[in-house]
Design a protein around this motif. Sequence first.
Motif, PDB file in Angstrom:
ATOM      1  N   ALA A 158       0.844  -1.196   0.000  1.00 34.56           N
ATOM      2  CA  ALA A 158       0.000   0.000   0.000  1.00 34.56           C
ATOM      3  C   ALA A 158       0.874   1.239   0.000  1.00 34.56           C
ATOM      4  O   ALA A 158       1.935   1.277   0.634  1.00 34.56           O
ATOM      5  N   ALA A 159       0.428   2.247  -0.712  1.00 34.74           N
ATOM      6  CA  ALA A 159       1.235   3.465  -0.855  1.00 34.74           C
ATOM      7  C   ALA A 159       1.515   4.145   0.481  1.00 34.74           C
ATOM      8  O   ALA A 159       2.569   4.754   0.661  1.00 34.74           O
ATOM      9  N   LEU A 160       0.578   4.026   1.434  1.00 34.91           N
ATOM     10  CA  LEU A 160       0.728   4.756   2.695  1.00 34.91           C
ATOM     11  C   LEU A 160       1.387   3.940   3.799  1.00 34.91           C
ATOM     12  O   LEU A 160       1.528   4.432   4.927  1.00 34.91           O
ATOM     13  N   ALA A 161       1.789   2.709   3.528  1.00 39.20           N
ATOM     14  CA  ALA A 161       2.472   1.914   4.547  1.00 39.20           C
ATOM     15  C   ALA A 161       3.738   2.639   4.994  1.00 39.20           C
ATOM     16  O   ALA A 161       4.545   3.074   4.169  1.00 39.20           O
ATOM     17  N   GLY A 162       3.911   2.810   6.291  1.00 39.63           N
ATOM     18  CA  GLY A 162       5.060   3.528   6.833  1.00 39.63           C
ATOM     19  C   GLY A 162       4.845   5.008   7.000  1.00 39.63           C
ATOM     20  O   GLY A 162       5.699   5.709   7.561  1.00 39.63           O
ATOM     21  N   THR A 163       3.720   5.533   6.532  1.00 40.03           N
ATOM     22  CA  THR A 163       3.431   6.970   6.620  1.00 40.03           C
ATOM     23  C   THR A 163       2.811   7.311   7.968  1.00 40.03           C
ATOM     24  O   THR A 163       1.985   6.560   8.491  1.00 40.03           O
ATOM     25  N   ARG A 164       3.226   8.429   8.558  1.00 42.33           N
ATOM     26  CA  ARG A 164       2.633   8.888   9.809  1.00 42.33           C
ATOM     27  C   ARG A 164       1.191   9.317   9.573  1.00 42.33           C
ATOM     28  O   ARG A 164       0.866   9.914   8.547  1.00 42.33           O
TER      29      ARG A 164
END
Length: 221
Positions: A158-164
């Motif tokens: 997923a593009a937002l994995a690791g995003t705060r």
Amino acid sequence: MRVAIAGAGAVGRSIAGELLENGHEVLLIDKAPTAISVERVPQAEWLLADACEITSLDEAALERCNVVIAATGDDKVNLVVSLLAKTEYGVPRVVSRVNNPKNEWLFNESWGVDVAVSTPRLMSALVEEAVSVGDLVRLMRFSQGDANLVELTLPPEAALAGTRVGDVGWPEDTALVTIIRGNRVLVPDSDDALEVGDELLFVAAPAREAQLEDLLSVRGE
């Protein structure tokens, strides 16, 4: 909290038992003498009456209730009870059972319903939630504010994995309320990083659901 439940069948009694265990006052109302089974929920108050009649609801002192639950097996009865509870007695919170999913569109604020619970729809949603990754699953509709409780499991890559959480440009009219991560239930903090496999629960306007799904899925890349 004082709660009146219209319908003392298996559903109504189960709800009453849970509420009593949590320390609430419960009144069960049913017009069928065979449904009045005081020995099954002895801690509850019981009233043999037709919950669609104003005189019955006066006897139940509905104006003293914080919540009314319309839990009968008849959608017409549940709608009438909900409308009377809200318009005649000003009950702050009205929850209504939907027996036939085809009638779900009726269970809204026009009929005094704050929360509509459709057992068939909820069961199908829970099945979808268990097997779907990357797809938005609608769990519940809230009549007030035209919002839904929706869930999405963050898929691999997923593009937002690791995003705060605080760095994500969430759509308007959308709120991330819970992150379920393994056995943990997290209250989202702006510094929390999203992880693959997170179950994300949102309250979102229906018009924003497609944006939310695109944002969180691999299609957001």
